[in-house]
Design a protein around this motif. Sequence first.
Motif, mmCIF file in Angstrom:
data_model
loop_
_atom_site.group_PDB
_atom_site.id
_atom_site.type_symbol
_atom_site.label_atom_id
_atom_site.label_comp_id
_atom_site.label_asym_id
_atom_site.label_seq_id
_atom_site.Cartn_x
_atom_site.Cartn_y
_atom_site.Cartn_z
ATOM 1 N N LEU A 46 0.804 -1.220 0.000
ATOM 2 C CA LEU A 46 0.000 0.000 0.000
ATOM 3 C C LEU A 46 0.838 1.272 0.000
ATOM 4 C CD1 LEU A 46 -2.886 -0.899 2.498
ATOM 5 C CD2 LEU A 46 -3.090 -0.519 0.035
ATOM 6 N N VAL A 47 2.150 1.126 0.052
ATOM 7 C CA VAL A 47 3.018 2.310 0.092
ATOM 8 C C VAL A 47 2.834 3.176 -1.152
ATOM 9 C CG1 VAL A 47 5.408 3.112 0.089
ATOM 10 C CG2 VAL A 47 4.690 1.325 1.691
ATOM 11 N N PRO A 48 2.869 2.623 -2.382
ATOM 12 C CA PRO A 48 2.646 3.473 -3.564
ATOM 13 C C PRO A 48 1.280 4.156 -3.537
ATOM 14 C CG PRO A 48 3.539 1.343 -4.215
ATOM 15 C CD PRO A 48 3.159 1.227 -2.769
ATOM 16 N N PHE A 49 0.254 3.449 -3.081
ATOM 17 C CA PHE A 49 -1.077 4.055 -2.999
ATOM 18 C C PHE A 49 -1.085 5.202 -1.994
ATOM 19 C CE2 PHE A 49 -5.173 4.365 -0.864
ATOM 20 C CZ PHE A 49 -6.034 4.582 -1.941
ATOM 21 N N ALA A 50 -0.459 4.988 -0.838
ATOM 22 C CA ALA A 50 -0.441 6.033 0.195
ATOM 23 C C ALA A 50 0.338 7.266 -0.274
ATOM 24 C CB ALA A 50 0.172 5.473 1.475
ATOM 25 N N VAL A 51 1.429 7.043 -1.010
ATOM 26 C CA VAL A 51 2.194 8.175 -1.541
ATOM 27 C C VAL A 51 1.349 8.959 -2.535
ATOM 28 C CG1 VAL A 51 4.184 8.824 -2.939
ATOM 29 C CG2 VAL A 51 4.438 7.098 -1.137
ATOM 30 N N TRP A 52 0.669 8.238 -3.444
ATOM 31 C CA TRP A 52 -0.209 8.920 -4.404
ATOM 32 C C TRP A 52 -1.315 9.673 -3.676
ATOM 33 C CZ3 TRP A 52 -5.333 7.088 -6.074
ATOM 34 C CH2 TRP A 52 -5.884 7.887 -7.092
ATOM 35 N N LEU A 53 -1.840 9.101 -2.605
ATOM 36 C CA LEU A 53 -2.911 9.738 -1.849
ATOM 37 C C LEU A 53 -2.452 11.054 -1.230
ATOM 38 C CD1 LEU A 53 -5.818 8.733 -1.342
ATOM 39 C CD2 LEU A 53 -5.069 7.955 0.910
ATOM 40 N N SER A 54 -1.148 11.180 -0.980
ATOM 41 C CA SER A 54 -0.629 12.412 -0.377
ATOM 42 C C SER A 54 -0.756 13.608 -1.312
ATOM 43 C CB SER A 54 0.836 12.225 0.026
ATOM 44 O OG SER A 54 1.669 12.108 -1.101
ATOM 45 N N PHE A 55 -1.015 13.352 -2.604
ATOM 46 C CA PHE A 55 -1.206 14.444 -3.569
ATOM 47 C C PHE A 55 -2.656 14.902 -3.632
ATOM 48 C CE2 PHE A 55 2.690 12.411 -5.034
ATOM 49 C CZ PHE A 55 3.510 13.510 -5.275
ATOM 50 N N SER A 171 -7.440 -12.791 13.949
ATOM 51 C CA SER A 171 -6.458 -12.462 12.912
ATOM 52 C C SER A 171 -6.607 -11.036 12.406
ATOM 53 C CB SER A 171 -6.585 -13.441 11.739
ATOM 54 O OG SER A 171 -7.856 -13.349 11.128
ATOM 55 N N TRP A 172 -7.681 -10.349 12.809
ATOM 56 C CA TRP A 172 -7.890 -8.956 12.396
ATOM 57 C C TRP A 172 -6.719 -8.070 12.819
ATOM 58 C CZ3 TRP A 172 -12.000 -9.849 9.598
ATOM 59 C CH2 TRP A 172 -12.979 -10.731 10.042
ATOM 60 N N ILE A 173 -6.112 -8.385 13.955
ATOM 61 C CA ILE A 173 -5.040 -7.532 14.473
ATOM 62 C C ILE A 173 -3.849 -7.500 13.529
ATOM 63 C CG2 ILE A 173 -3.929 -9.378 15.811
ATOM 64 C CD1 ILE A 173 -4.271 -5.719 16.932
ATOM 65 N N VAL A 174 -3.593 -8.607 12.835
ATOM 66 C CA VAL A 174 -2.456 -8.664 11.925
ATOM 67 C C VAL A 174 -2.731 -7.805 10.702
ATOM 68 C CG1 VAL A 174 -0.936 -10.183 10.609
ATOM 69 C CG2 VAL A 174 -1.925 -10.970 12.767
ATOM 70 N N SER A 175 -3.949 -7.868 10.176
ATOM 71 C CA SER A 175 -4.317 -6.995 9.057
ATOM 72 C C SER A 175 -4.168 -5.531 9.457
ATOM 73 C CB SER A 175 -5.758 -7.271 8.618
ATOM 74 O OG SER A 175 -5.909 -8.593 8.134
ATOM 75 N N PHE A 176 -4.626 -5.191 10.646
ATOM 76 C CA PHE A 176 -4.516 -3.819 11.159
ATOM 77 C C PHE A 176 -3.056 -3.386 11.200
ATOM 78 C CE2 PHE A 176 -3.936 -0.737 14.518
ATOM 79 C CZ PHE A 176 -5.016 0.116 14.407
ATOM 80 N N ALA A 177 -2.203 -4.225 11.760
ATOM 81 C CA ALA A 177 -0.793 -3.880 11.923
ATOM 82 C C ALA A 177 -0.101 -3.699 10.580
ATOM 83 C CB ALA A 177 -0.081 -4.951 12.746
ATOM 84 N N ASN A 182 2.302 -0.086 6.469
ATOM 85 C CA ASN A 182 2.377 0.448 5.114
ATOM 86 C C ASN A 182 2.307 1.971 5.115
ATOM 87 O OD1 ASN A 182 2.042 -1.432 2.423
ATOM 88 N ND2 ASN A 182 1.454 -2.525 4.280
ATOM 89 N N PHE A 183 1.379 2.515 5.870
ATOM 90 C CA PHE A 183 1.239 3.970 5.911
ATOM 91 C C PHE A 183 2.388 4.619 6.678
ATOM 92 C CE2 PHE A 183 -2.916 3.088 4.296
ATOM 93 C CZ PHE A 183 -3.263 4.229 3.590
ATOM 94 N N GLY A 184 2.939 3.897 7.654
ATOM 95 C CA GLY A 184 4.116 4.418 8.356
ATOM 96 C C GLY A 184 5.313 4.510 7.436
ATOM 97 N N ILE A 185 5.537 3.475 6.616
ATOM 98 C CA ILE A 185 6.656 3.491 5.656
ATOM 99 C C ILE A 185 6.447 4.573 4.615
ATOM 100 C CG2 ILE A 185 7.796 2.152 3.845
ATOM 101 C CD1 ILE A 185 7.274 -0.353 5.525
ATOM 102 N N ALA A 186 5.213 4.712 4.134
ATOM 103 C CA ALA A 186 4.921 5.760 3.151
ATOM 104 C C ALA A 186 5.216 7.143 3.727
ATOM 105 C CB ALA A 186 3.468 5.665 2.708
ATOM 106 N N ALA A 187 4.793 7.366 4.963
ATOM 107 C CA ALA A 187 5.049 8.661 5.600
ATOM 108 C C ALA A 187 6.551 8.913 5.746
ATOM 109 C CB ALA A 187 4.369 8.707 6.970
ATOM 110 N N TYR A 188 7.294 7.875 6.077
ATOM 111 C CA TYR A 188 8.747 8.007 6.222
ATOM 112 C C TYR A 188 9.399 8.378 4.892
ATOM 113 C CZ TYR A 188 13.341 7.042 8.239
ATOM 114 O OH TYR A 188 14.626 7.162 8.706
#
Length: 530
Positions: A46-55, A171-177, A182-188
Amino acid sequence: MVTQVAEWFEANRQKMAYALCWALTPLFYVACFPPYEVNEAAFVFLVPFAVWLSFSPSFRSVFWTSFGIGWLAWTVLIFWLHHVTWAGMIALAGIVGAHFALWAVGTAWLFSRARGEGLWKGVAPSLGAAALWVIVEHLRTHIFTGFPWLPLSASQVDEPIVLQSASIFGSWIVSFALVLLNFGIAAYLIRLVGYARTRKRGVCPEFYLALSFIVAISFMLLRLSSGQQREHAFQAAVIQPNIPQNQKWDLAFERKILEQLEWLTLPRKSPNLDAVFWPETVLPYPINDDGPMQAWATRLATGVGAPIFAGAMGIEGEEGALEWYNSVFQVRPEYGLFPLYYSKQHLVPFGEYIPLRSFWPWMEKVVPINGDILPGKKPQLLPLNLENTSLRVGSLICFEDVFPSLARESVKEGASFLFVATNSAWYGKSGAAAQHKAHSVLRAIETRRPVLRVGNDGWTGWIDEYGSVRNSLDPWIQSTTVFKISRDRRWVGKETFYVKHGDWFVWTCWLLFGLCLWIAPIFVDKKTAT
């Protein structure tokens, strides 16, 4: 020249982000799941999607882009379904793609409320995006009778350390994490680019929050899987007959099928053998309404000296008003059929029944189902009597193990272990069996019960309470073996927090999403907000 290249990149960075979003997000999304099993891809898909979303693209653009990406990715993931129906495969991929679009638009809405500057402005939207992903996955479990195939947590089945917290949160917790990471890496990455342009230093709270969270639910919870006290439970002969799907219901192959089962089962006779397990609907006749079939199965159980847990069609009622069920029976040596049996509770629409058949009778011409199979009403457990104790078998048939609630219900009823009888021959030599197995790994961890899976042509094997595959057969071949099933005595007769309290984390995510919507604008610098 360098200046011109830099200016071109600066002028076209949104278009580049959009292109990378289309190229990498579906690629990484597909790669992280079986049979490809590049589980690290789930950390960045989701990193590419999150970066695009920042625009700040328009909601319309977000919807159609995410819908296209989701449809494309899911077409590849469930391509095996074309062996049954091309139209159904394409339509189902589109439906799941629409769920991805729903999540994407909701996430874009979150980020639109936090436009501007501010050190903490991305924290609430990132948390909200992770919560919304869980909400959408949960909705997918229920909408249109439910298709919770391949939740994001299934990408980590080869890394059980990440999954152990599922016994508390599901198993929801793993999806959440993973979404949060992904969004943390994108922000970085966005902060790094900003630093390269302005030389302005700063921390990235989204990244450190995500990293801390995933460490907390994995390495800090190692105690959940450490110090195991394993003990022998029972020995199970598993039969993988590899009967081609075009032969299963062909009258010309009835005798051949029975001879194969007999040939594969009888050599398993051993004084230490406790039970024999057959896959889903392996018999050509309903076993509880056919005297010769019952006699044959009883003779086989007596010959092998152990009860047989047989997947077969069940039938009830009288001639002219017969009710058909997809069931698991126990055939006992000497005594024959155990009077109770489990019937599949969650049926496959347009595969085992036609929804609202009376409203669209024309559907029978499109879907070749002569009559509907009826659902079972409860998680009927079957006894496995051993020399010094008795175990209770919780059965799941076919894709029932993709529904967490069904496994929970069996364990709450007192299941000592879970038996999944299935048949993947419908889908040819594809990734379907490997994908299906991934869900059994999640159910084993959530319930802390061993899971024994027996497929017609695979995946056949057993998984311990911590998600580790202990033994398995090669798929797509005719095979049989004996598994020595063990268990951790610490969990005998005990229920996990998740079994006791269910999907409490999902409801927490609903609250968190609403909270993030409310507080997202609070951390934005009002002087620079647009």
